[in-house]
Enzyme design. Structure first.
Site, PDB file in Angstrom:
ATOM      1  N   GLU A 103       0.807  -1.226   0.000  1.00  0.00           N
ATOM      2  CA  GLU A 103       0.000   0.000   0.000  1.00  0.00           C
ATOM      3  C   GLU A 103       0.841   1.277   0.000  1.00  0.00           C
ATOM      4  OE1 GLU A 103      -0.670  -0.395   4.829  1.00  0.00           O
ATOM      5  OE2 GLU A 103      -1.698   1.138   3.683  1.00  0.00           O
ATOM      6  N   THR A 125       2.688  -8.187  -0.775  1.00  0.00           N
ATOM      7  CA  THR A 125       2.695  -8.136   0.693  1.00  0.00           C
ATOM      8  C   THR A 125       2.288  -9.490   1.251  1.00  0.00           C
ATOM      9  OG1 THR A 125       1.617  -7.280   2.695  1.00  0.00           O
ATOM     10  CG2 THR A 125       0.369  -7.046   0.667  1.00  0.00           C
ATOM     11  N   ASP A 127       0.825  -9.717   3.873  1.00  0.00           N
ATOM     12  CA  ASP A 127      -0.414  -9.453   4.614  1.00  0.00           C
ATOM     13  C   ASP A 127      -1.680  -9.700   3.794  1.00  0.00           C
ATOM     14  OD1 ASP A 127       1.228  -8.632   6.659  1.00  0.00           O
ATOM     15  OD2 ASP A 127       1.099  -6.511   6.122  1.00  0.00           O
ATOM     16  N   ARG A 171      -0.852  -6.216  10.824  1.00  0.00           N
ATOM     17  CA  ARG A 171      -1.083  -5.006  11.626  1.00  0.00           C
ATOM     18  C   ARG A 171      -2.555  -4.618  11.649  1.00  0.00           C
ATOM     19  NH1 ARG A 171       4.043  -1.749   9.931  1.00  0.00           N
ATOM     20  NH2 ARG A 171       3.231  -2.115   7.865  1.00  0.00           N
ATOM     21  N   HIS A 271       9.742 -12.203  11.565  1.00  0.00           N
ATOM     22  CA  HIS A 271      10.230 -12.122  10.179  1.00  0.00           C
ATOM     23  C   HIS A 271      10.484 -13.476   9.531  1.00  0.00           C
ATOM     24  CE1 HIS A 271      10.805  -8.036  11.654  1.00  0.00           C
ATOM     25  NE2 HIS A 271      10.578  -7.698  10.402  1.00  0.00           N
ATOM     26  N   GLN A 273       8.297 -15.390   8.854  1.00  0.00           N
ATOM     27  CA  GLN A 273       7.191 -15.473   7.882  1.00  0.00           C
ATOM     28  C   GLN A 273       7.523 -14.799   6.557  1.00  0.00           C
ATOM     29  OE1 GLN A 273       3.318 -14.467  10.327  1.00  0.00           O
ATOM     30  NE2 GLN A 273       5.128 -13.757  11.367  1.00  0.00           N
ATOM     31  N   ARG A 274       8.518 -13.926   6.548  1.00  0.00           N
ATOM     32  CA  ARG A 274       8.839 -13.186   5.325  1.00  0.00           C
ATOM     33  C   ARG A 274      10.072 -13.722   4.612  1.00  0.00           C
ATOM     34  NH1 ARG A 274       8.286  -7.132   7.094  1.00  0.00           N
ATOM     35  NH2 ARG A 274      10.433  -7.032   6.409  1.00  0.00           N
TER      36      ARG A 274
HETATM   37  O1  F6P Z   1       3.630  -5.262   5.670  1.00  0.00           O
HETATM   38  C1  F6P Z   1       4.377  -6.385   5.836  1.00  0.00           C
HETATM   39  C2  F6P Z   1       4.811  -6.574   7.263  1.00  0.00           C
HETATM   40  O2  F6P Z   1       5.520  -7.781   7.304  1.00  0.00           O
HETATM   41  C3  F6P Z   1       3.691  -6.517   8.313  1.00  0.00           C
HETATM   42  O3  F6P Z   1       2.964  -7.721   8.440  1.00  0.00           O
HETATM   43  C4  F6P Z   1       4.456  -6.178   9.559  1.00  0.00           C
HETATM   44  O4  F6P Z   1       3.625  -5.561  10.516  1.00  0.00           O
HETATM   45  C5  F6P Z   1       5.485  -5.240   9.054  1.00  0.00           C
HETATM   46  O5  F6P Z   1       5.689  -5.547   7.684  1.00  0.00           O
HETATM   47  C6  F6P Z   1       6.792  -5.327   9.788  1.00  0.00           C
HETATM   48  O6  F6P Z   1       7.660  -4.393   9.248  1.00  0.00           O
HETATM   49  P1  F6P Z   1       9.205  -4.293   9.571  1.00  0.00           P
HETATM   50  O7  F6P Z   1       9.865  -5.481   8.962  1.00  0.00           O
HETATM   51  O8  F6P Z   1       9.629  -3.021   8.927  1.00  0.00           O
HETATM   52  O9  F6P Z   1       9.326  -4.295  11.059  1.00  0.00           O
END
Ligand code: F6P
Length: 341
Positions: A103, A125, A127, A171, A271, A273-274
């Site tokens: 977004e 994303t 999310d 979030r 993280h 999850q990412r």
């Molecule tokens: O928007 C993706 C996201 O992984 C959200 O789920 C999470 O709240 C946010 O980014 C965390 O961001 P950062 O890695 O900058 O702490």
């Protein structure tokens, strides 16, 4: 034709698959040249580039992260940011820009388009909260990672007769919690869209223990109790004004222990999850998005974001994609409630 590519915001599995598809089709089919911009909007803002040709995208399909780097730099908060980007694009001979992001990144893309920049957006994303697309890539991978973690929590919870809480990302939207919780048979799922009643949660926990099974609770980081404030790790905001969340899982464990007398522990996936390699679903979706984004450039169809509708890749106005978040509808959450307790 010279096309710039950037990845902005929190990274997610599948970014490299998009970059690869954009470059492969752009070079092989349309004869384009590409310029990679480093670290999201910081790249075009500072004119920081990286070579992006077919050689540079070899072997990156299964790799997590992004070869371009990412950041949450917001050029709209920088004095003269839009003009600086326009000047840098002109100086580098970049005719069009493909912005891969969520977004925030796509919100900036939309503003740039309104200021005359030829831009096409690709939704990214974990999310899954972007409008104008059924799914974003990265979501399926995040859900699978969370599901596997929750599957493991079941067995250890039962050995120790504990309530185990798994805190996942999300979030403002509880898609990861909802899907991972459903896939892994959670007994309670808590999402930001539906403030929870702690008394009901404790009743679910107690009824689950009575069946001689241990409760597994999945909570999105942005979930909050009916009468309380959202839990925050610290009050720091990022450059897009988002609060940094975290801590609801721990708070929930303490509250459950206090109210039920049962032991409760929390695992925060964060993280994990990412990171890492994307699922097949995300690789295919990301690849199809990349192919369609470069087609949109070829058609001169700017100010658009590619998206998934059913099984088709479609184009929507960037404004439709960024005007409001796609949150979990009440009826989708109600489906999962059948399995609570
Ligand atoms: O928007 C993706 C996201 O992984 C959200 O789920 C999470 O709240 C946010 O980014 C965390 O961001 P950062 O890695 O900058 O702490």
């Amino acid at each position: 034709m010279r096309v710039g590519v950037l990845t902005g915001g929190g990274d997610c599995p599948g970014l490299n698959a998009v970059i690869r598809a954009v470059v492969r089709k752009g070079v092989q089919v349309y004869g384009y040249e590409f310029v990679g911009f480093r670290d999201g909007w910081r790249g075009p803002l500072e004119g920081d580039t990286i070579a992006l040709d077919v050689q540079a995208v070899r072997g990156i399909l299964p790799r997590g992260g992004t070869i371009l780097g990412s950041s949450r730099t917001n050029p709209l908060r920088v004095e003269g940011g839009i003009d600086r980007i326009k000047d840098n694009l002109a100086g580098l001979g970049v005719d069009a820009l493909i912005a891969i992001g969520g977004e925030d990144t796509l919100g900036v893309a939309r503003q740039l388009y309104d200021h005359g920049v030829n831009v096409v957006g690709v939704p990214k994303t974990i999310d899954n909260d972007l409008s104008a697309t059924d799914y974003t890539f990265g979501f399926d991978t995040a859900v699978n990672i969370a599901m596997e973690a929750i599957d493991r929590l079941h067995t250890t919870a039962e050995s120790h007769h504990r309530a185990l809480i798994c805190e996942v990302m999300g979030r403002h939207a509880g898609w990861i919690a909802l899907h991972a919780g459903m896939a892994a048979g959670a007994n309670v799922i808590l999402i930001p869209e539906q403030p929870f009643d702690i008394e009901k949660v404790c009743a679910y926990v107690e009824s689950r223990f009575k069946t001689r099974y241990s409760p597994i609770l999945v909570v999105a980081e942005g979930a909050h109790p009916l009468d309380g404030q959202m839990e925050v790790q610290d009050a720091e905001l990022d450059s897009f004004g988002h609060i940094k969340l975290g801590g609801i899982g721990e708070r929930l464990a303490a509250e459950i222990e206090k109210r039920t007398g049962k032991e409760a522990r929390t695992t925060v996936l964060g993280h994990i999850q990412r990171g890492g390699t994307p699922t097949a679903f995300d690789r295919v979706l990301a690849t199809r998005f990349g192919l369609q984004a470069v087609d949109a450039v070829h058609d001169g169809d700017y100010g658009k974001m590619v998206g998934l509708q059913g099984t088709d890749i479609v184009r929507a106005d960037l404004s439709a994609a960024t005007d409001r978040l796609k949150t979990v509808p009440v009826e989708r959450y109600a489906e999962s409630e059948v399995f609570f307790g």
